[in-house]
Motif scaffolding. Structure first.
Motif, PDB file in Angstrom:
ATOM      1  N   HIS A   1       0.825  -1.212   0.000  1.00 21.61           N
ATOM      2  CA  HIS A   1       0.000   0.000   0.000  1.00 21.61           C
ATOM      3  C   HIS A   1       0.857   1.258   0.000  1.00 21.61           C
ATOM      4  N   TRP A   2       1.929   1.249   0.806  1.00 20.67           N
ATOM      5  CA  TRP A   2       2.732   2.470   0.911  1.00 20.67           C
ATOM      6  C   TRP A   2       3.613   2.693  -0.309  1.00 20.67           C
ATOM      7  N   ALA A   3       3.980   1.652  -1.011  1.00 21.85           N
ATOM      8  CA  ALA A   3       4.664   1.843  -2.293  1.00 21.85           C
ATOM      9  C   ALA A   3       3.753   2.611  -3.239  1.00 21.85           C
ATOM     10  N   ASN A   4       2.474   2.244  -3.247  1.00 19.62           N
ATOM     11  CA  ASN A   4       1.512   2.952  -4.098  1.00 19.62           C
ATOM     12  C   ASN A   4       1.271   4.380  -3.613  1.00 19.62           C
ATOM     13  N   HIS A   5       1.126   4.572  -2.310  1.00 26.33           N
ATOM     14  CA  HIS A   5       0.904   5.930  -1.785  1.00 26.33           C
ATOM     15  C   HIS A   5       2.061   6.855  -2.161  1.00 26.33           C
ATOM     16  N   LEU A   6       3.285   6.349  -2.103  1.00 29.77           N
ATOM     17  CA  LEU A   6       4.447   7.174  -2.446  1.00 29.77           C
ATOM     18  C   LEU A   6       4.418   7.618  -3.906  1.00 29.77           C
ATOM     19  N   CYS A   7       3.710   6.862  -4.737  1.00 32.01           N
ATOM     20  CA  CYS A   7       3.581   7.221  -6.155  1.00 32.01           C
ATOM     21  C   CYS A   7       2.280   7.971  -6.448  1.00 32.01           C
ATOM     22  N   GLY A   8       1.515   8.287  -5.397  1.00 33.11           N
ATOM     23  CA  GLY A   8       0.259   9.010  -5.590  1.00 33.11           C
ATOM     24  C   GLY A   8      -0.867   8.142  -6.119  1.00 33.11           C
ATOM     25  N   ASN A   9      -0.742   6.818  -5.985  1.00 35.40           N
ATOM     26  CA  ASN A   9      -1.752   5.891  -6.503  1.00 35.40           C
ATOM     27  C   ASN A   9      -2.779   5.531  -5.442  1.00 35.40           C
ATOM     28  N   ASP A  10      -3.904   4.970  -5.890  1.00 35.62           N
ATOM     29  CA  ASP A  10      -4.804   4.302  -4.964  1.00 35.62           C
ATOM     30  C   ASP A  10      -4.050   3.144  -4.329  1.00 35.62           C
TER      31      ASP A  10
ATOM     32  N   LEU B   1       3.582   1.045 -18.992  1.00 35.32           N
ATOM     33  CA  LEU B   1       3.552   2.079 -17.960  1.00 35.32           C
ATOM     34  C   LEU B   1       2.389   3.023 -18.213  1.00 35.32           C
ATOM     35  N   SER B   2       1.894   3.621 -17.143  1.00 38.07           N
ATOM     36  CA  SER B   2       0.816   4.608 -17.253  1.00 38.07           C
ATOM     37  C   SER B   2       1.390   5.960 -17.660  1.00 38.07           C
ATOM     38  N   THR B   3       0.506   6.833 -18.115  1.00 34.11           N
ATOM     39  CA  THR B   3       0.909   8.199 -18.453  1.00 34.11           C
ATOM     40  C   THR B   3       1.497   8.877 -17.225  1.00 34.11           C
ATOM     41  N   TRP B   4       2.603   9.565 -17.412  1.00 31.46           N
ATOM     42  CA  TRP B   4       3.317  10.174 -16.290  1.00 31.46           C
ATOM     43  C   TRP B   4       3.051  11.663 -16.221  1.00 31.46           C
ATOM     44  N   GLN B   5       2.868  12.159 -15.002  1.00 35.01           N
ATOM     45  CA  GLN B   5       2.722  13.595 -14.772  1.00 35.01           C
ATOM     46  C   GLN B   5       3.643  13.992 -13.627  1.00 35.01           C
ATOM     47  N   PRO B   6       4.414  15.048 -13.752  1.00 42.26           N
ATOM     48  CA  PRO B   6       5.315  15.460 -12.665  1.00 42.26           C
ATOM     49  C   PRO B   6       4.556  15.722 -11.369  1.00 42.26           C
ATOM     50  N   ARG B   7       5.092  15.238 -10.262  1.00 41.57           N
ATOM     51  CA  ARG B   7       4.505  15.484  -8.945  1.00 41.57           C
ATOM     52  C   ARG B   7       5.639  15.424  -7.920  1.00 41.57           C
ATOM     53  N   PRO B   8       5.398  15.947  -6.715  1.00 37.65           N
ATOM     54  CA  PRO B   8       6.479  15.994  -5.714  1.00 37.65           C
ATOM     55  C   PRO B   8       6.991  14.605  -5.349  1.00 37.65           C
ATOM     56  N   ASN B   9       8.293  14.534  -5.086  1.00 37.95           N
ATOM     57  CA  ASN B   9       8.880  13.308  -4.535  1.00 37.95           C
ATOM     58  C   ASN B   9       8.657  13.292  -3.026  1.00 37.95           C
ATOM     59  N   LEU B  10       8.303  12.122  -2.502  1.00 39.33           N
ATOM     60  CA  LEU B  10       7.951  11.985  -1.098  1.00 39.33           C
ATOM     61  C   LEU B  10       8.791  10.892  -0.448  1.00 39.33           C
ATOM     62  N   MET B  11       8.744  10.837   0.881  1.00 37.70           N
ATOM     63  CA  MET B  11       9.403   9.766   1.613  1.00 37.70           C
ATOM     64  C   MET B  11       8.613   9.474   2.878  1.00 37.70           C
TER      65      MET B  11
ATOM     66  N   LYS C   1      -2.422   8.164  10.699  1.00 37.48           N
ATOM     67  CA  LYS C   1      -1.678   9.338  11.165  1.00 37.48           C
ATOM     68  C   LYS C   1      -0.334   9.506  10.451  1.00 37.48           C
ATOM     69  N   ILE C   2       0.051   8.523   9.630  1.00 36.18           N
ATOM     70  CA  ILE C   2       1.339   8.602   8.939  1.00 36.18           C
ATOM     71  C   ILE C   2       1.292   9.709   7.886  1.00 36.18           C
ATOM     72  N   LYS C   3       2.250  10.594   7.934  1.00 37.90           N
ATOM     73  CA  LYS C   3       2.338  11.683   6.960  1.00 37.90           C
ATOM     74  C   LYS C   3       3.641  11.550   6.166  1.00 37.90           C
ATOM     75  N   LEU C   4       3.496  11.463   4.868  1.00 43.05           N
ATOM     76  CA  LEU C   4       4.674  11.432   4.004  1.00 43.05           C
ATOM     77  C   LEU C   4       5.295  12.822   3.918  1.00 43.05           C
ATOM     78  N   LYS C   5       6.620  12.882   3.788  1.00 41.38           N
ATOM     79  CA  LYS C   5       7.322  14.154   3.735  1.00 41.38           C
ATOM     80  C   LYS C   5       7.880  14.392   2.342  1.00 41.38           C
ATOM     81  N   SER C   6       7.870  15.650   1.917  1.00 41.28           N
ATOM     82  CA  SER C   6       8.441  16.005   0.618  1.00 41.28           C
ATOM     83  C   SER C   6       9.966  15.960   0.685  1.00 41.28           C
ATOM     84  N   THR C   7      10.592  15.474  -0.384  1.00 38.61           N
ATOM     85  CA  THR C   7      12.053  15.484  -0.464  1.00 38.61           C
ATOM     86  C   THR C   7      12.546  16.467  -1.520  1.00 38.61           C
ATOM     87  N   ASP C   8      11.642  17.237  -2.113  1.00 40.54           N
ATOM     88  CA  ASP C   8      12.029  18.224  -3.138  1.00 40.54           C
ATOM     89  C   ASP C   8      12.539  19.516  -2.476  1.00 40.54           C
TER      90      ASP C   8
END
Length: 318
Positions: A46-55, A160-170, A311-318
């Motif tokens: 699940h978190w691999a998908n969340h890091l990519c902005g996926n369901d 691969l799906s169509t790509w759109q730029p979005r923030p990198n997270l961790m 409660k887990i919040k991903l952080k931006s790495t950009d």
């Protein structure tokens, strides 16, 4: 068999030990004899998908042990979670539990796991694989899901799906699982537990068991003190995820995602899903113990875990 590269794809140079297309699983198909499949470690998936902005149920790849190499033919974002592994992009080490930006022509190498054994690779938008019976989950025994029902092979081409730029997270390290914890695996007793003597039950829940070489996506066979039921024969019946069967040799088998839909061995009970995920990250030779809990305690554990995860919040790495 090799496939022709597509304009937007990931080409497998080395699938490693076992690489499988997986989504959340083939839910509700037991009635026609199909098992669930899906990720052995849902938290990491699940978190691999969340890091990519996926369901959270988007199609990703589960890598067992590692040794995976692939090349991308378009820009995209990826994330790798799960077992601790050395990840390299174009020969340079990159972190797990982070969103990673990749360019067309980049080569990803996943080393062999040093802690745990299941690694999850997600891409932005998920892999656009056609579902079968409502799911893309690969179950090799049933030759269903994924790409032609098989594990990924050298030369496999994954769209691969169509790509759109979005923030990198961790994900902050404090929320990442540790695969060295040795807490007991929690079990809800089933109706057949009465067929085991008080001595056998006490022995089962106070002894160490070892993960044997017979451990895969169908189930983990453990070795240790014998535990035998008074039931000598029984009709096959439906089997739930995490069921602990005790065959005539008295050695427990914990049934997992790719289990058969019915079975005829007596069962001590069923392990809670939070702990089957922990077991699925264990390799041969690891030692486990069991703890009996009530169904009410199992519900409480699940609700509390969901609350903490919300409660887990991903952080931006950009």
């Amino acid at each position: 068999m090799s496939q022709q590269p597509q304009a937007s794809s990931m080409i497998i140079s080395n699938p490693g030990v076992l690489a499988l297309i997986q989504d959340i699983g083939r839910i509700g198909q037991h009635r026609i004899g199909l098992t669930v499949g899906g990720p052995m470690d849902p938290f990491s998936f699940h978190w691999a998908n969340h890091l990519c902005g996926n369901d959270e149920g988007a199609t990703a790849i589960e890598l067992s042990i590692g040794g995976f190499v692939s090349e991308f033919t378009q820009d995209t974002q990826i994330a790798l979670t799960g077992a601790v592994s050395d990840i390299k992009l174009n020969g340079k080490s990159v972190p797990m539990w982070h969103t990673l930006s990749v360019k067309a022509g980049d080569v990803l190498k996943v080393g062999f796991a040093s802690e745990g054994c299941r690694i999850y690779l997600a891409v932005q938008g998920g892999f656009p694989i056609t579902p079968q019976f409502g799911s893309t989950a690969t179950v090799v025994r049933e030759a269903i899901g994924g790409i032609n029902g098989h594990a990924l092979a050298k030369g496999s081409v994954i769209p691969l799906s169509t790509w759109q730029p979005r923030p990198n997270l961790m994900m902050p390290e404090m929320y990442r699982p540790s695969y060295q914890l040795k807490k007991p695996l929690r079990v809800v007793l089933g109706y057949q537990e009465a067929s085991f003597s008080d001595f056998d039950k006490a022995h089962f829940f106070s002894s160490d068991y070892t993960v044997s070489e017979r451990m895969d996506r169908m189930g983990y066979r453990l070795t240790g003190p014998m535990c035998r039921s008074s039931i000598s024969s029984m009709l096959s019946e439906g089997i739930c995820h995490g069921a602990i069967q005790l065959p005539p040799d008295g050695q427990p088998i914990v049934l997992l995602n790719d289990r058969q839909t019915i079975g005829g061995y007596p069962k001590m009970g069923a392990m809670i899903a939070r702990d089957t995920a922990r077991l699925a990250q264990m390799t041969q030779g690891k030692t486990v113990t069991f703890e009996a809990i009530t169904i009410q305690e199992a519900h409480a554990i699940n609700l509390l875990s969901r609350h903490h995860e919300s409660k887990i919040k991903l952080k931006s790495t950009d």
